[in-house]
Scaffold this motif. Structure first.
Motif, PDB file in Angstrom:
ATOM      1  N   ALA A 104       0.829  -1.211   0.000  1.00 32.75           N
ATOM      2  CA  ALA A 104       0.000   0.000   0.000  1.00 32.75           C
ATOM      3  C   ALA A 104       0.863   1.260   0.000  1.00 32.75           C
ATOM      4  O   ALA A 104       0.575   2.226  -0.720  1.00 32.75           O
ATOM      5  N   ILE A 105       1.940   1.254   0.769  1.00 27.42           N
ATOM      6  CA  ILE A 105       2.796   2.441   0.853  1.00 27.42           C
ATOM      7  C   ILE A 105       3.653   2.587  -0.402  1.00 27.42           C
ATOM      8  O   ILE A 105       3.819   3.688  -0.923  1.00 27.42           O
ATOM      9  N   LYS A 106       4.178   1.478  -0.917  1.00 29.76           N
ATOM     10  CA  LYS A 106       5.016   1.553  -2.123  1.00 29.76           C
ATOM     11  C   LYS A 106       4.239   2.016  -3.349  1.00 29.76           C
ATOM     12  O   LYS A 106       4.825   2.492  -4.312  1.00 29.76           O
ATOM     13  N   ALA A 107       2.917   1.897  -3.313  1.00 27.54           N
ATOM     14  CA  ALA A 107       2.094   2.354  -4.427  1.00 27.54           C
ATOM     15  C   ALA A 107       2.017   3.885  -4.494  1.00 27.54           C
ATOM     16  O   ALA A 107       1.597   4.441  -5.505  1.00 27.54           O
ATOM     17  N   LEU A 108       2.439   4.564  -3.422  1.00 23.89           N
ATOM     18  CA  LEU A 108       2.399   6.022  -3.391  1.00 23.89           C
ATOM     19  C   LEU A 108       3.522   6.608  -4.227  1.00 23.89           C
ATOM     20  O   LEU A 108       4.643   6.090  -4.239  1.00 23.89           O
ATOM     21  N   GLU A 109       3.229   7.700  -4.907  1.00 22.80           N
ATOM     22  CA  GLU A 109       4.245   8.383  -5.695  1.00 22.80           C
ATOM     23  C   GLU A 109       5.309   8.963  -4.771  1.00 22.80           C
ATOM     24  O   GLU A 109       5.001   9.553  -3.736  1.00 22.80           O
ATOM     25  N   GLY A 110       6.564   8.767  -5.126  1.00 22.81           N
ATOM     26  CA  GLY A 110       7.673   9.334  -4.362  1.00 22.81           C
ATOM     27  C   GLY A 110       8.270   8.405  -3.330  1.00 22.81           C
ATOM     28  O   GLY A 110       9.298   8.712  -2.746  1.00 22.81           O
ATOM     29  N   VAL A 111       7.653   7.247  -3.080  1.00 23.74           N
ATOM     30  CA  VAL A 111       8.184   6.312  -2.087  1.00 23.74           C
ATOM     31  C   VAL A 111       9.330   5.524  -2.715  1.00 23.74           C
ATOM     32  O   VAL A 111       9.192   4.940  -3.786  1.00 23.74           O
ATOM     33  N   GLU A 112      10.476   5.518  -2.036  1.00 23.40           N
ATOM     34  CA  GLU A 112      11.649   4.808  -2.521  1.00 23.40           C
ATOM     35  C   GLU A 112      11.846   3.473  -1.799  1.00 23.40           C
ATOM     36  O   GLU A 112      12.303   2.512  -2.398  1.00 23.40           O
TER      37      GLU A 112
ATOM     38  N   ALA B 176      -0.357  11.170   3.070  1.00 23.14           N
ATOM     39  CA  ALA B 176      -0.564  10.118   2.075  1.00 23.14           C
ATOM     40  C   ALA B 176      -0.223   8.753   2.663  1.00 23.14           C
ATOM     41  O   ALA B 176      -0.931   7.766   2.425  1.00 23.14           O
ATOM     42  N   VAL B 177       0.846   8.692   3.455  1.00 23.12           N
ATOM     43  CA  VAL B 177       1.230   7.427   4.095  1.00 23.12           C
ATOM     44  C   VAL B 177       0.147   6.994   5.071  1.00 23.12           C
ATOM     45  O   VAL B 177      -0.264   5.836   5.093  1.00 23.12           O
ATOM     46  N   ARG B 178      -0.348   7.932   5.881  1.00 21.76           N
ATOM     47  CA  ARG B 178      -1.416   7.619   6.835  1.00 21.76           C
ATOM     48  C   ARG B 178      -2.637   7.063   6.117  1.00 21.76           C
ATOM     49  O   ARG B 178      -3.199   6.040   6.515  1.00 21.76           O
ATOM     50  N   THR B 179      -3.040   7.711   5.045  1.00 18.72           N
ATOM     51  CA  THR B 179      -4.203   7.261   4.278  1.00 18.72           C
ATOM     52  C   THR B 179      -3.986   5.862   3.720  1.00 18.72           C
ATOM     53  O   THR B 179      -4.881   5.011   3.794  1.00 18.72           O
ATOM     54  N   ALA B 180      -2.791   5.602   3.167  1.00 23.65           N
ATOM     55  CA  ALA B 180      -2.491   4.277   2.607  1.00 23.65           C
ATOM     56  C   ALA B 180      -2.561   3.203   3.676  1.00 23.65           C
ATOM     57  O   ALA B 180      -3.107   2.118   3.455  1.00 23.65           O
ATOM     58  N   ILE B 181      -2.042   3.491   4.863  1.00 19.83           N
ATOM     59  CA  ILE B 181      -2.061   2.531   5.974  1.00 19.83           C
ATOM     60  C   ILE B 181      -3.500   2.259   6.401  1.00 19.83           C
ATOM     61  O   ILE B 181      -3.903   1.107   6.594  1.00 19.83           O
ATOM     62  N   GLU B 182      -4.289   3.315   6.533  1.00 20.34           N
ATOM     63  CA  GLU B 182      -5.683   3.153   6.961  1.00 20.34           C
ATOM     64  C   GLU B 182      -6.520   2.426   5.908  1.00 20.34           C
ATOM     65  O   GLU B 182      -7.349   1.587   6.247  1.00 20.34           O
ATOM     66  N   GLU B 183      -6.286   2.729   4.629  1.00 21.41           N
ATOM     67  CA  GLU B 183      -7.024   2.045   3.561  1.00 21.41           C
ATOM     68  C   GLU B 183      -6.635   0.571   3.459  1.00 21.41           C
ATOM     69  O   GLU B 183      -7.422  -0.242   2.972  1.00 21.41           O
ATOM     70  N   ALA B 184      -5.442   0.227   3.952  1.00 15.56           N
ATOM     71  CA  ALA B 184      -5.010  -1.175   3.966  1.00 15.56           C
ATOM     72  C   ALA B 184      -5.612  -1.920   5.162  1.00 15.56           C
ATOM     73  O   ALA B 184      -5.463  -3.130   5.278  1.00 15.56           O
ATOM     74  N   GLY B 185      -6.281  -1.181   6.071  1.00 14.87           N
ATOM     75  CA  GLY B 185      -6.953  -1.815   7.199  1.00 14.87           C
ATOM     76  C   GLY B 185      -6.210  -1.730   8.523  1.00 14.87           C
ATOM     77  O   GLY B 185      -6.562  -2.417   9.473  1.00 14.87           O
TER      78      GLY B 185
END
Length: 108
Positions: A61-69, A93-102
């Motif tokens: 979920a986090i790696k799908a975000l733009e800019g994550v290395e 964006a990281v918080r949202t990705a974590i929450e959307e992953a459950g």
């Protein structure tokens, strides 16, 4: 003593000094402006992960975000697991990705 002559590498018309062809004469060589790097490493405490599958879900979920290395997780099953994110993405964006992953961020 011999003078070493290195062949120019393909597509090496610009670049580092060891690969680019030498400049000759009074020709001014311009370099592109350097981009301001905003890469940073931030640690988040994520609750709810209990196994390797949970870790994989959060990393994906986090790696799908733009800019994550890079994303690294130190699983503490049943507790708050440190998740280290390197890149130029925002904390929101990281918080949202974590929450959307459950999963959720631990309260500070």
């Amino acid at each position: 003593m011999t003078t070493e002559s290195r062949p120019t590498l393909p597509l090496a018309s610009t670049g580092c000094s060891c690969c680019a062809p030498p400049t000759t004469g009074d020709r001014e060589v311009s370099t592109p402006p350097t981009a301001e790097l905003s890469t940073r490493t931030v640690s988040y405490a994520v609750e709810g992960m209990t196994c390797g599958h949970c870790v994989g879900t959060v990393i994906e979920a986090i790696k799908a975000l733009e800019g994550v290395e890079d994303v690294q997780v130190d699983l503490h099953a049943g507790g708050a697991s440190p998740v280290i994110v390197t890149g130029s993405t925002t904390s929101a964006a990281v918080r949202t990705a974590i929450e959307e992953a459950g999963y959720s961020l631990a309260e500070s």
